[in-house]
Design a protein around this motif. Sequence first.
Motif, PDB file in Angstrom:
ATOM      1  N   LEU A 107      18.297  20.025  68.864  1.00 53.31           N
ATOM      2  CA  LEU A 107      18.046  21.117  67.925  1.00 53.31           C
ATOM      3  C   LEU A 107      19.241  21.270  66.997  1.00 53.31           C
ATOM      4  O   LEU A 107      20.381  21.346  67.449  1.00 53.31           O
ATOM      5  N   ARG A 108      18.955  21.312  65.700  1.00 55.24           N
ATOM      6  CA  ARG A 108      19.999  21.525  64.695  1.00 55.24           C
ATOM      7  C   ARG A 108      19.751  22.883  64.036  1.00 55.24           C
ATOM      8  O   ARG A 108      18.633  23.168  63.605  1.00 55.24           O
ATOM      9  N   ILE A 109      20.814  23.687  63.963  1.00 52.29           N
ATOM     10  CA  ILE A 109      20.697  25.018  63.365  1.00 52.29           C
ATOM     11  C   ILE A 109      21.751  25.135  62.270  1.00 52.29           C
ATOM     12  O   ILE A 109      22.933  24.882  62.494  1.00 52.29           O
ATOM     13  N   LYS A 110      21.287  25.517  61.067  1.00 55.80           N
ATOM     14  CA  LYS A 110      22.208  25.772  59.950  1.00 55.80           C
ATOM     15  C   LYS A 110      22.225  27.292  59.731  1.00 55.80           C
ATOM     16  O   LYS A 110      21.210  27.874  59.341  1.00 55.80           O
ATOM     17  N   LEU A 111      23.368  27.905  60.000  1.00 58.19           N
ATOM     18  CA  LEU A 111      23.508  29.355  59.912  1.00 58.19           C
ATOM     19  C   LEU A 111      24.359  29.716  58.715  1.00 58.19           C
ATOM     20  O   LEU A 111      25.468  29.219  58.557  1.00 58.19           O
TER      21      LEU A 111
ATOM     22  N   VAL B 245      25.813  42.539  57.507  1.00 52.48           N
ATOM     23  CA  VAL B 245      25.818  41.115  57.190  1.00 52.48           C
ATOM     24  C   VAL B 245      24.379  40.607  57.132  1.00 52.48           C
ATOM     25  O   VAL B 245      23.571  40.929  58.002  1.00 52.48           O
ATOM     26  N   ALA B 246      24.055  39.825  56.101  1.00 50.14           N
ATOM     27  CA  ALA B 246      22.747  39.178  55.984  1.00 50.14           C
ATOM     28  C   ALA B 246      22.886  37.728  56.422  1.00 50.14           C
ATOM     29  O   ALA B 246      23.717  37.001  55.885  1.00 50.14           O
ATOM     30  N   CYS B 247      22.089  37.329  57.411  1.00 51.05           N
ATOM     31  CA  CYS B 247      22.172  35.967  57.953  1.00 51.05           C
ATOM     32  C   CYS B 247      20.833  35.257  57.833  1.00 51.05           C
ATOM     33  O   CYS B 247      19.775  35.868  57.982  1.00 51.05           O
ATOM     34  N   THR B 248      20.904  33.956  57.581  1.00 49.82           N
ATOM     35  CA  THR B 248      19.741  33.088  57.536  1.00 49.82           C
ATOM     36  C   THR B 248      20.000  31.905  58.448  1.00 49.82           C
ATOM     37  O   THR B 248      21.031  31.246  58.328  1.00 49.82           O
ATOM     38  N   ALA B 249      19.071  31.633  59.356  1.00 52.07           N
ATOM     39  CA  ALA B 249      19.180  30.491  60.263  1.00 52.07           C
ATOM     40  C   ALA B 249      18.017  29.545  60.003  1.00 52.07           C
ATOM     41  O   ALA B 249      16.863  29.973  59.936  1.00 52.07           O
TER      42      ALA B 249
ATOM     43  N   GLU C  37      23.180  21.666  67.957  1.00 53.62           N
ATOM     44  CA  GLU C  37      24.260  21.607  66.964  1.00 53.62           C
ATOM     45  C   GLU C  37      24.125  22.796  66.028  1.00 53.62           C
ATOM     46  O   GLU C  37      23.031  23.071  65.537  1.00 53.62           O
ATOM     47  N   VAL C  38      25.227  23.490  65.778  1.00 55.45           N
ATOM     48  CA  VAL C  38      25.220  24.631  64.860  1.00 55.45           C
ATOM     49  C   VAL C  38      26.198  24.362  63.728  1.00 55.45           C
ATOM     50  O   VAL C  38      27.372  24.101  63.959  1.00 55.45           O
TER      51      VAL C  38
END
Length: 104
Positions: A95-99, A56-60, A22-23
């Motif tokens: 798996l859960r991913i928060k982007l 772009v700055a990304c955090t996962a 899941e994203v």
Amino acid sequence: MKRICCALLLSLPLTALAYPIEVEKSLNGTEIDVQTQDIGDSMGAVLLQNYGKQDVACTAVFQNGPETPKVRKTVLAAGKTSNLTASFGRAIIKLRIKLTCKPA
């Protein structure tokens, strides 16, 4: 006929099932494409592609059940790609991913 049945039964363990991913995306107006990947039983990955004209700055944040969440950060230049991976101590069931991405 017995040989065909035997061959079918022997090939069953070769078919692996992938775990669900899941994203939750918060892209904040950036032009990012997200593709998830499962890399074995205890690793997961996200492939990020920046189609925009600015960095772009990304955090996962990768989360697998009760384990401590794994945080991965990257700065994507315009037109570039980045692969963020996380390894866990036990097999992944879901798996859960928060982007979260924002202009750099």
